[in-house]
Design a protein around this motif. Sequence first.
Motif, PDB file in Angstrom:
ATOM      1  N   GLU A  21       6.644   0.984  10.356  1.00 37.38           N
ATOM      2  CA  GLU A  21       6.746   2.347   9.780  1.00 37.38           C
ATOM      3  C   GLU A  21       6.529   2.342   8.263  1.00 37.38           C
ATOM      4  O   GLU A  21       6.264   3.380   7.683  1.00 37.38           O
TER       5      GLU A  21
ATOM      6  N   ILE B 170       4.281   0.420   6.534  1.00 33.47           N
ATOM      7  CA  ILE B 170       2.898   0.178   6.103  1.00 33.47           C
ATOM      8  C   ILE B 170       2.122   1.485   6.267  1.00 33.47           C
ATOM      9  O   ILE B 170       1.819   1.918   7.371  1.00 33.47           O
ATOM     10  N   LYS B 171       1.853   2.130   5.119  1.00 33.83           N
ATOM     11  CA  LYS B 171       1.122   3.401   5.124  1.00 33.83           C
ATOM     12  C   LYS B 171       0.151   3.380   3.962  1.00 33.83           C
ATOM     13  O   LYS B 171       0.474   2.884   2.892  1.00 33.83           O
ATOM     14  N   TYR B 172      -1.040   3.964   4.193  1.00 34.29           N
ATOM     15  CA  TYR B 172      -2.020   3.996   3.109  1.00 34.29           C
ATOM     16  C   TYR B 172      -2.036   5.366   2.411  1.00 34.29           C
ATOM     17  O   TYR B 172      -2.942   5.659   1.658  1.00 34.29           O
ATOM     18  N   ASP B 173      -1.067   6.211   2.732  1.00 38.49           N
ATOM     19  CA  ASP B 173      -1.095   7.555   2.110  1.00 38.49           C
ATOM     20  C   ASP B 173       0.262   7.931   1.550  1.00 38.49           C
ATOM     21  O   ASP B 173       1.174   7.120   1.534  1.00 38.49           O
TER      22      ASP B 173
ATOM     23  N   PRO C 241       0.813  -1.209   0.000  1.00 34.85           N
ATOM     24  CA  PRO C 241       0.000   0.000   0.000  1.00 34.85           C
ATOM     25  C   PRO C 241       0.853   1.268   0.000  1.00 34.85           C
ATOM     26  O   PRO C 241       2.048   1.234   0.259  1.00 34.85           O
TER      27      PRO C 241
END
Lengths: 182, 235
Positions: free
Chosen positions: A177, A179-182, A150
């Motif tokens: 750190e 794993i970010k959706y943005d 992601p």
Amino acid sequence: MMTKPKVATASLAGCFGCHMSLLDIDERILKLIELVDFDKSPIDDIKEFTGRCAIGLIEGGCANEDNVHVLQEFRKHCDILIAVGDCAIMGDIPAMRNNIPLKECLEEAYLNGPTVYNPEKIIPNDKELPLCLNRVYPCHEVVKIDYSLPGCPPNADIIWQALVALLTGKPLELPYELIKYD
Amino acid sequence: MSEQITFTIDGIEIKGKAGQTIIEAADEAGIYIPRLCYHPELAPHGSCRVCTVLVNGKPQSACTQPIAEGITVENNTKELDEHRRNLIDMLFIEGNHFCMFCEKSGNCELQAVAYRLGILAPKYPYFFPKKDVDSTHPDIFLDLNRCILCGRCVSASRDIDGKGVFEFVGRSIEKKIAVNAEASLKDTNLKQADKAADVCPVGTINKKRTAFAIPIGKRLYDSKPIGSDIESRRK
């Protein structure tokens, strides 16, 4: 000499930001070239698959019939298919049209928009143009996706770590750190 | 109400007080149970089921279930986390959660619980439902695309602000948050300082002119998982 595994990439309904993020691995790209050969990809401009690929990286969701065709080709030729970025995973910005009828979207873009100049009132309909789908489909709704990374775009480090883990046969353990959706 | 009650969570002995719920006693002891609709200052709603634990083998929501002497609670298990991931997946696909341009991103509890549970992508097909945005109020806007129906705004407005600005309407998949007014949010007496404007776990109730103030990397859940504050209380 042992042949290197092949990696293929494609940008469907995306903005090429995820490909930019892949290039953002900086000098590690030299290590990547030691590990793999690139097959069909906009990076080397190879248009057709030359053989079986170990990994396919998909940026973007399916907004038109060509996107679906390319995605199905990737599924056919790649052992592991990875949805890279939020467009591939959930449609992202292109999918904002998903609860507006396609006809309305096209009319807004080509007829009614405030900055449109189109005296002949033609909505592009050349046979060469791939048909738009009724909505944008996330990749996992079209073919089986093995992994998802992601982000908009995913951080270069998450792409790097995932590729190295998969190519060296190690388990994919991503630190919090990354794993970010943005 | 100071009678001490002893029970275990994942084999760890916890001493709680009579009248506490499992989640309250766990929080005090520094054990994090994943949750979404629960808010410590509001009456528990028990609606999201993310805090489901096994009490003597039976599934119960930890935010509503009172503690009792000698009970065995299972929280941190593979099966429960899988159940929680399924619930979170469904919340993502049933709404329109565009994290990339949401002002709540990085401070969003739905996103943070998903990060903590290691969700890389929901596995279900997306609904892409049509939802409303109400930006009529001068200081607050309401984006129902991101609502997870936790009911925090309903309780906060009713029980703390004494206003009753928000209420649930509809049933099942049509259920949504509505404002108790002639037409829209501007017709209510909701203020930025109200508790109801503060408790939304996602990007549904937003204060205008406050977005993107914290840079990426320094937001609430950028480097530490949600629940780290609770776990740091552990002795």
